[in-house]
Design a protein around this motif. Structure first.
Motif, PDB file in Angstrom:
ATOM      1  N   HIS A  53       0.807  -1.221   0.000  1.00 49.14           N
ATOM      2  CA  HIS A  53       0.000   0.000   0.000  1.00 49.14           C
ATOM      3  C   HIS A  53       0.843   1.275   0.000  1.00 49.14           C
ATOM      4  O   HIS A  53       0.313   2.370  -0.054  1.00 49.14           O
ATOM      5  CB  HIS A  53      -0.917   0.018   1.222  1.00 49.14           C
ATOM      6  N   ARG A  56      -0.031   4.628  -1.828  1.00 50.07           N
ATOM      7  CA  ARG A  56      -1.390   4.620  -2.394  1.00 50.07           C
ATOM      8  C   ARG A  56      -2.220   5.821  -1.976  1.00 50.07           C
ATOM      9  O   ARG A  56      -2.974   6.365  -2.785  1.00 50.07           O
ATOM     10  CB  ARG A  56      -2.149   3.342  -1.984  1.00 50.07           C
ATOM     11  N   CYS A  65      -9.027   4.091  -1.962  1.00 55.18           N
ATOM     12  CA  CYS A  65      -9.167   3.096  -0.895  1.00 55.18           C
ATOM     13  C   CYS A  65     -10.591   2.536  -0.913  1.00 55.18           C
ATOM     14  O   CYS A  65     -10.805   1.328  -0.795  1.00 55.18           O
ATOM     15  CB  CYS A  65      -8.918   3.716   0.484  1.00 55.18           C
ATOM     16  N   CYS A  68     -11.748  -0.322  -3.287  1.00 56.94           N
ATOM     17  CA  CYS A  68     -11.472  -1.717  -2.946  1.00 56.94           C
ATOM     18  C   CYS A  68     -12.147  -2.111  -1.627  1.00 56.94           C
ATOM     19  O   CYS A  68     -12.753  -3.167  -1.527  1.00 56.94           O
ATOM     20  CB  CYS A  68      -9.972  -1.959  -2.838  1.00 56.94           C
ATOM     21  N   HIS A  69     -12.033  -1.257  -0.624  1.00 60.59           N
ATOM     22  CA  HIS A  69     -12.498  -1.611   0.726  1.00 60.59           C
ATOM     23  C   HIS A  69     -13.952  -1.239   0.988  1.00 60.59           C
ATOM     24  O   HIS A  69     -14.542  -1.670   1.968  1.00 60.59           O
ATOM     25  CB  HIS A  69     -11.628  -0.911   1.783  1.00 60.59           C
ATOM     26  N   GLN A  83     -10.160  -6.157   3.161  1.00 58.49           N
ATOM     27  CA  GLN A  83     -10.953  -6.113   4.390  1.00 58.49           C
ATOM     28  C   GLN A  83     -12.059  -5.071   4.218  1.00 58.49           C
ATOM     29  O   GLN A  83     -11.779  -3.962   3.786  1.00 58.49           O
ATOM     30  CB  GLN A  83     -10.089  -5.725   5.598  1.00 58.49           C
TER      31      GLN A  83
HETATM   32  C1  HEC Z   1      -6.460  -2.305  -5.277  1.00 56.23           C
HETATM   33  C2  HEC Z   1      -7.272  -2.536  -4.096  1.00 56.23           C
HETATM   34  C3  HEC Z   1      -6.903  -1.815  -2.822  1.00 56.23           C
HETATM   35  C4  HEC Z   1      -6.716  -0.462  -2.658  1.00 56.23           C
HETATM   36  C5  HEC Z   1      -6.809   0.643  -3.700  1.00 56.23           C
HETATM   37  C6  HEC Z   1      -6.452  -0.264  -1.262  1.00 56.23           C
HETATM   38  N1  HEC Z   1      -6.449  -1.461  -0.606  1.00 56.23           N
HETATM   39 FE1  HEC Z   1      -6.132  -1.770   1.375  1.00 56.23          FE
HETATM   40  N2  HEC Z   1      -6.099  -3.764   1.102  1.00 56.23           N
HETATM   41  C7  HEC Z   1      -6.412  -4.402  -0.084  1.00 56.23           C
HETATM   42  C8  HEC Z   1      -6.279  -5.834   0.108  1.00 56.23           C
HETATM   43  C9  HEC Z   1      -6.533  -6.885  -0.962  1.00 56.23           C
HETATM   44  C10 HEC Z   1      -5.874  -6.024   1.444  1.00 56.23           C
HETATM   45  C11 HEC Z   1      -5.628  -7.358   2.175  1.00 56.23           C
HETATM   46  C12 HEC Z   1      -4.492  -8.102   1.573  1.00 56.23           C
HETATM   47  C13 HEC Z   1      -3.181  -7.555   1.981  1.00 56.23           C
HETATM   48  O1  HEC Z   1      -2.843  -7.654   3.170  1.00 56.23           O
HETATM   49  O2  HEC Z   1      -2.455  -7.026   1.114  1.00 56.23           O
HETATM   50  C14 HEC Z   1      -5.778  -4.705   2.054  1.00 56.23           C
HETATM   51  C15 HEC Z   1      -5.436  -4.472   3.360  1.00 56.23           C
HETATM   52  C16 HEC Z   1      -5.535  -3.237   3.990  1.00 56.23           C
HETATM   53  C17 HEC Z   1      -5.374  -2.991   5.405  1.00 56.23           C
HETATM   54  C18 HEC Z   1      -5.034  -4.026   6.460  1.00 56.23           C
HETATM   55  C19 HEC Z   1      -6.292  -4.448   7.160  1.00 56.23           C
HETATM   56  C20 HEC Z   1      -5.995  -5.424   8.256  1.00 56.23           C
HETATM   57  O3  HEC Z   1      -6.496  -5.222   9.368  1.00 56.23           O
HETATM   58  O4  HEC Z   1      -5.245  -6.378   8.004  1.00 56.23           O
HETATM   59  C21 HEC Z   1      -5.575  -1.666   5.618  1.00 56.23           C
HETATM   60  C22 HEC Z   1      -5.535  -0.919   6.942  1.00 56.23           C
HETATM   61  C23 HEC Z   1      -5.849  -1.058   4.331  1.00 56.23           C
HETATM   62  N3  HEC Z   1      -5.809  -2.038   3.374  1.00 56.23           N
HETATM   63  C24 HEC Z   1      -6.106   0.279   4.132  1.00 56.23           C
HETATM   64  C25 HEC Z   1      -6.133   0.886   2.881  1.00 56.23           C
HETATM   65  C26 HEC Z   1      -6.094   2.310   2.663  1.00 56.23           C
HETATM   66  C27 HEC Z   1      -6.051   3.369   3.737  1.00 56.23           C
HETATM   67  C28 HEC Z   1      -6.116   2.503   1.316  1.00 56.23           C
HETATM   68  C29 HEC Z   1      -6.027   3.801   0.545  1.00 56.23           C
HETATM   69  C30 HEC Z   1      -4.780   4.516   0.713  1.00 56.23           C
HETATM   70  C31 HEC Z   1      -6.190   1.195   0.686  1.00 56.23           C
HETATM   71  N4  HEC Z   1      -6.192   0.241   1.669  1.00 56.23           N
HETATM   72  C32 HEC Z   1      -6.250   0.985  -0.677  1.00 56.23           C
HETATM   73  C33 HEC Z   1      -6.781  -3.802  -1.262  1.00 56.23           C
HETATM   74  C34 HEC Z   1      -6.707  -2.439  -1.528  1.00 56.23           C
END
Ligand code: HEC
Ligand code: HEC
Length: 114
Positions: A53, A56, A65, A68-69, A83
């Motif tokens: 990340h 990002r 964010c 996806c979430h 998640q």
């Molecule tokens: C392309 C899709 C995508 C985007 C865009 C994205 N995420 Fe994620 N995120 C995921 C995926 C899939 C996982 C779980 C797999 C991993 O650990 O990589 C994850 C895991 C996380 C987790 C960990 C959660 C946990 O408790 O384990 C956090 C916090 C999080 N993202 C926050 C963010 C934030 C804030 C942003 C924007 C800056 C963001 N993500 C953008 C796909 C995305």
């Protein structure tokens, strides 16, 4: 130079403390409610962003964010391996708003890069 370093350190410490206070607050009554609608059980602490990340938030912002979430008419979370955002991250505390709550827009103040 030295005094600037000390000041910066003090500021960082204060910031860390205030972030802890924010996390502490949200582990109160609202977090207990949050699981109800989503099925998500909050442990009260914001998770760290995984390594992939890095950068990002700067490049895509909170909308990125959310794409996806978050949730839309068809899916929650939108990307099924991400998640799901807890209900308290949605406008009005409801996933069916399909919109981010304004108070959550600065994701990285709570979710640090891991
Ligand atoms: C392309 C899709 C995508 C985007 C865009 C994205 N995420 Fe994620 N995120 C995921 C995926 C899939 C996982 C779980 C797999 C991993 O650990 O990589 C994850 C895991 C996380 C987790 C960990 C959660 C946990 O408790 O384990 C956090 C916090 C999080 N993202 C926050 C963010 C934030 C804030 C942003 C924007 C800056 C963001 N993500 C953008 C796909 C995305
Ligand atoms: C004010 C602090 C705060 C902000 C801002 C915030 N979150 Fe969270 N987030 C939390 C807390 C605390 C939890 C866990 C407890 C809960 O359900 O509230 C959490 C839970 C999550 C989870 C579930 C996995 C986990 O880490 O527990 C994801 C995914 C997530 N947040 C993503 C985001 C994204 C994306 C944004 C920005 C759009 C964001 N958050 C903004 C505090 C925050």
């Amino acid at each position: 130079m030295i005094s600037r370093k000390i000041l910066t350190g003090a500021f960082a410490a204060a910031l860390a403390l205030s972030m802890f206070a924010v996390a502490g607050c949200s582990s109160g009554e609202p977090a207990a409610e949050a699981g109800g609608e989503s099925g998500y059980v909050a442990d009260g602490l914001p998770g760290l962003m995984p390594e992939d990340h890095e950068g990002r938030f700067v490049s895509m912002g909170a909308d990125g964010c959310f794409n996806c979430h978050g949730a839309d008419e068809d899916a929650y979370p939108i990307l099924d391996t991400a998640q799901p955002l807890p209900a308290d991250h949605f406008a009005g505390g409801s996933i069916e708003s399909y919109e981010l709550d304004n108070s959550r827009a600065e994701c990285i103040t709570c979710h640090a890069q891991g």
